[in-house]
Each structure stands twice: as structure tokens, then as C-alpha cells.
Design an enzyme around this catalytic site. Sequence first.
Site, PDB file in Angstrom:
ATOM      1  CG  ASP A   1     -13.800  57.258 -15.052  1.00  0.00           C
ATOM      2  OD1 ASP A   1     -13.543  56.131 -15.527  1.00  0.00           O
ATOM      3  OD2 ASP A   1     -14.771  57.948 -15.418  1.00  0.00           O
TER       4      ASP A   1
ATOM      5  CG  ASP B   1     -11.335  65.321 -20.886  1.00  0.00           C
ATOM      6  OD1 ASP B   1     -10.900  64.331 -21.530  1.00  0.00           O
ATOM      7  OD2 ASP B   1     -11.935  66.272 -21.421  1.00  0.00           O
ATOM      8  CB  VAL B   2      -7.467  60.759 -20.795  1.00  0.00           C
ATOM      9  CG1 VAL B   2      -7.558  59.946 -19.517  1.00  0.00           C
ATOM     10  CG2 VAL B   2      -8.512  60.330 -21.818  1.00  0.00           C
TER      11      VAL B   2
ATOM     12  CE1 TYR C   1     -13.251  51.128 -28.990  1.00  0.00           C
ATOM     13  CE2 TYR C   1     -13.292  49.045 -30.189  1.00  0.00           C
ATOM     14  CZ  TYR C   1     -13.097  49.757 -29.019  1.00  0.00           C
ATOM     15  OH  TYR C   1     -12.738  49.088 -27.863  1.00  0.00           O
TER      16      TYR C   1
ATOM     17  CE  LYS D   1      -9.899  51.121 -27.823  1.00  0.00           C
ATOM     18  NZ  LYS D   1      -9.257  51.356 -26.508  1.00  0.00           N
TER      19      LYS D   1
ATOM     20  CB  THR E   1     -17.418  45.817 -19.562  1.00  0.00           C
ATOM     21  OG1 THR E   1     -17.440  46.500 -20.826  1.00  0.00           O
ATOM     22  CG2 THR E   1     -16.247  44.841 -19.516  1.00  0.00           C
TER      23      THR E   1
END
Length: 267
Positions: A37, A63-64, A155, A159, A192
Site C-alpha cells: 500500500d 506506489d503501484v 472511473y 475499470k 468500505t
Amino acid sequence: MRQLEGKVAFVTGAASGIGAASAAALAREGAAVVVSDVDGVRAEALVETLTGSGSRAMALTQDVTDEAGWPEAVRAVERRFGRLDVMIANAGVAVKGLVTEMSLKAWRQQTAINLDGVFLSAKYAIPAMKRSGGGSIIVMSSVAGLRGSSGFSGYCASKGGARLFAKALALECAGLGDNIRVNSIHPGVIDTPLWDTIPLGKDGLGRRHIDAARMGHNDAPMGRAGTADEVASCVVFLASDSSSYMTGAEVVLDGGITAGAMPRRKI
């Protein structure tokens, strides 16, 4: 025998929400878990909880979107656990705003994390999985990757891209005989902390509270929001040999949202 005994699973965006629930569920099923993360403090806290329960786990502050950090991240996992079997490309972000009000910076933030991050996760996991004899890549998409959602164009685009990337990658891996399966998960309204962190689109600085429980009641035919643990159960299934004949598939966990419309009393 637990379903994932002896396996090593790498979870991005694992410090909270679906990622944290997935890491915990994988650990309960016997996997060694890599908690990755950008928030290293929370990642370390989750690892402390997991190891305190007898599981094997390690934290990565990552950091992906930073390709330079990926080779060392995978090497660190192999040094620690000796292999890599499962990659859950879960890190994601959403920015709310009309297209005419969204900055290019906000658009690119979503594509960088939600799409580039998935690409890099797979790119650097696959060689390690080959060394382990195969594995499972799980791409965390969304129902927003299956249909449009007003105010969430960026988004949806990211996605939707991740969804088709997973299918194309599944075909690549199958064609090469790598014994690596690739599937996507499409959660609907899941309760969440993500809903409290969605910035507004123009400058990305404002925040808007979204009541996930109310949204789930109003939008899902089942009349409620889903839980992170329900998504995590699907992650375990796709990571395990129980899904050994599944690749290129999309698993929808949305309480019936994409099935069609039905009348429901609003609250």
C-alpha cells in the site's frame, strides 16, 4: 487442509477496505500475504495483526504506478517467501465529477492507479509466477467497468479498461501455456472507507460523503450494500484451485444491480 496452504499472495491497496479484507481472508486460508500500500504505516499495522494471529505476512510501502519500484518489490517477496503464486491488483481510486468539470490531472490519476497499476502488477508478477509453476492474477474492477455511471466517467473508463485487459491477458497466458489464470471481480456498492475519500473532479481537493448503506438499499435489488468480506471470499475462490478451470472470466458481486431494474422504496 486450508485452501491456500503454501501459497504466497501479493495484494495491492491492501491497507484498508477490500484489500485488507482480502489479505486477512487469504491469510486465514494459509497463504503468506504481501500487504502492499502507498500508506506504509497502515500496511505495517495490518501485518502486525496478521502475524500476531500466526500468519506469515510482510508489508511493502509501494506506489503501484511507479514502475521503477516493481522489480525490487517482487524480488523482496521472493527473498522472503521463495515464490509468488497470487497477485490481487486491487489498488484503486475514484474521482467524482462531470467531464466538463474534471481536470486532466484527475482523469490521469484514475487511469494511472486503476489501469497502469494493474498492468504493472501483472507485468512483474508473471515472471515470478512462472518460476513458481503458475498462479492466479485477480484484477479488481467494478460494476462501473460493466456499465456507465454519471459523474464517474474517469472511473468507468479505467475499470472498463482493466476488465478487458484481464481478458486479453488471460488469453496470452493460456496461449503461452504459463499455467497462469487471470480473472476480474466486479463489486457493486460495497460498504468500505473508499466512499469517504472520493474527491470532487475539478481540482481533486474537495470531498463528498457518500452514504454506502443508503446507496446499497436504493440501488441493489437485494436491498443492501455488500461487505468487504463478501468480496474477499470471492478473492479466495479465484486464488485457489477451486477455480482451476476459470480464466478470462468476470465475477460480479453487486446484489443484482446489473441484472436489471426493479421498484424499491427509497430511503
